[in-house]
Design an enzyme around this catalytic site. Structure first.
Site, short mmCIF file in Angstrom:
data_model
loop_
_atom_site.label_atom_id
_atom_site.label_comp_id
_atom_site.label_asym_id
_atom_site.label_seq_id
_atom_site.Cartn_x
_atom_site.Cartn_y
_atom_site.Cartn_z
N ASP A 13 -2.44 -13.42 7.04
CA ASP A 13 -3.62 -13.36 6.03
C ASP A 13 -5.07 -13.08 6.65
O ASP A 13 -6.14 -13.63 6.28
CB ASP A 13 -3.76 -14.86 5.53
CG ASP A 13 -2.75 -15.29 4.61
OD1 ASP A 13 -1.68 -14.61 4.55
OD2 ASP A 13 -2.89 -16.48 3.81
N HIS A 53 -2.38 -12.67 -4.75
CA HIS A 53 -2.34 -13.44 -6.10
C HIS A 53 -2.56 -12.33 -7.20
O HIS A 53 -3.36 -11.58 -7.06
CB HIS A 53 -3.55 -14.48 -5.99
CG HIS A 53 -3.30 -15.38 -4.83
ND1 HIS A 53 -2.10 -16.17 -4.45
CD2 HIS A 53 -4.18 -16.06 -4.04
CE1 HIS A 53 -2.21 -17.15 -3.67
NE2 HIS A 53 -3.56 -16.80 -3.24
N LYS A 111 2.69 -12.89 -0.07
CA LYS A 111 3.15 -14.23 -0.72
C LYS A 111 2.26 -14.58 -1.70
O LYS A 111 0.92 -14.17 -1.71
CB LYS A 111 3.15 -15.27 0.56
CG LYS A 111 1.88 -15.49 1.18
CD LYS A 111 1.96 -16.38 2.51
CE LYS A 111 0.79 -16.42 3.02
NZ LYS A 111 -0.45 -16.95 2.20
N CYS A 156 -2.77 -21.63 5.84
CA CYS A 156 -1.80 -20.60 5.75
C CYS A 156 -1.26 -20.79 7.15
O CYS A 156 0.15 -20.55 7.45
CB CYS A 156 -2.14 -19.37 5.23
SG CYS A 156 -2.21 -19.58 3.47
C1 VGL Z 1 -5.20 -19.45 2.12
C2 VGL Z 1 -6.43 -21.08 0.66
C3 VGL Z 1 -5.78 -20.23 -0.33
C4 VGL Z 1 -5.16 -19.30 3.70
C5 VGL Z 1 -4.83 -18.77 1.29
O1 VGL Z 1 -4.58 -17.97 3.88
O2 VGL Z 1 -5.06 -20.01 4.62
N1 VGL Z 1 -6.05 -20.62 2.08
N2 VGL Z 1 -4.97 -19.01 0.06
ZN ZN Z 2 -4.56 -17.69 -1.70
#
Ligand code: VGL
Ligand code: ZN
Length: 204
Positions: A13, A53, A111, A156
């Site tokens: 991410d 998302h 994801k 994540c």
């Molecule tokens: C994440 C909060 C919401 C992350 C993703 O990548 O850690 N945190 N969505």
């Molecule tokens: Zn997220």
């Protein structure tokens, strides 16, 4: 630490929304990029993940009238933290950070694309049942040890590494190449959980 042919670097991410200027900026999130780019040439296999998302995703506070980001709500699968709108499919915020120059990455795993289920882990969504397919991908490719870097350490990255342990993978977290959101001690809590699960830390 010796890197093997059956190792994979999983970069979690590293997207605009999790970096300074983004909608859910992790403090100093962009500082993960330099250590990731330094470690990457040592790996024969790299996987990137992308939080992805749909608009109106149920993890967004705006999907719950009267609720604010960082409050928790009860979802069908249990407690869920609410977040600002982030990583909406097709937007700038969802794009991988432009300095994350890893054209050799073999897979970009998306994801969190089901509106009603969040997915912190790159392996299982937050209902803990829905698989993303990554476990099967690593198994079919003979990748046995996973190194984790990226954002956010306490969400994540951490949940992905915990699931990797649960799947029986050797698991290494690169703390220099991670940054945390750190909600109410969540970073130290994740560190303890990772250690208890048998994930090790390394500096490459
Ligand atoms: C994440 C909060 C919401 C992350 C993703 O990548 O850690 N945190 N969505
Ligand atoms: Zn997220």
């Amino acid at each position: 630490m010796e890197i093997r042919a059956s190792d994979v670097l999983i970069v979690v991410d590293v997207q605009n929304d999790f970096c300074p200027g983004g909608a859910l900026a992790v403090p100093k999130g962009d500082e993960v990029i330099a250590p990731i780019l330094r470690a990457a040439p040592r790996f024969a296999h790299i996987v990137l993940t992308q939080d992805w998302h749909p608009a109106g995703h149920w993890s967004f506070a705006t999907a719950h009238p009267g609720r604010e980001p960082l409050e928790t709500v009860e979802m069908a699968y249990g407690e869920q933290t609410l977040w600002p709108e982030h990583c909406v499919q097709g937007t700038w915020g969802a794009e991988l950070h432009p300095e994350l120059d890893l054209p050799q990455a073999e897979l970009i795993l998306r994801k969190g694309f089901r509106a009603e289920v969040d997915s912190y882990s790159a392996f299982y969504e937050n209902d803990r049942q829905t698989e993303t397919g990554l476990a099967g991908y690593l198994r079919e490719r003979g990748l046995k040890r996973a190194f984790f870097a990226g954002l956010a350490y306490d969400f994540c990255v951490g949940f992905s590494a915990l699931d990797a342990r649960e799947l029986g993978l050797e698991t290494v977290v690169l703390p220099e190449a991670c940054r945390a959101i750190d909600l109410a001690g969540s970073a130290s809590e994740m560190k303890a959980r990772l250690r208890a699960a048998g994930a090790v830390e390394a500096r490459l």
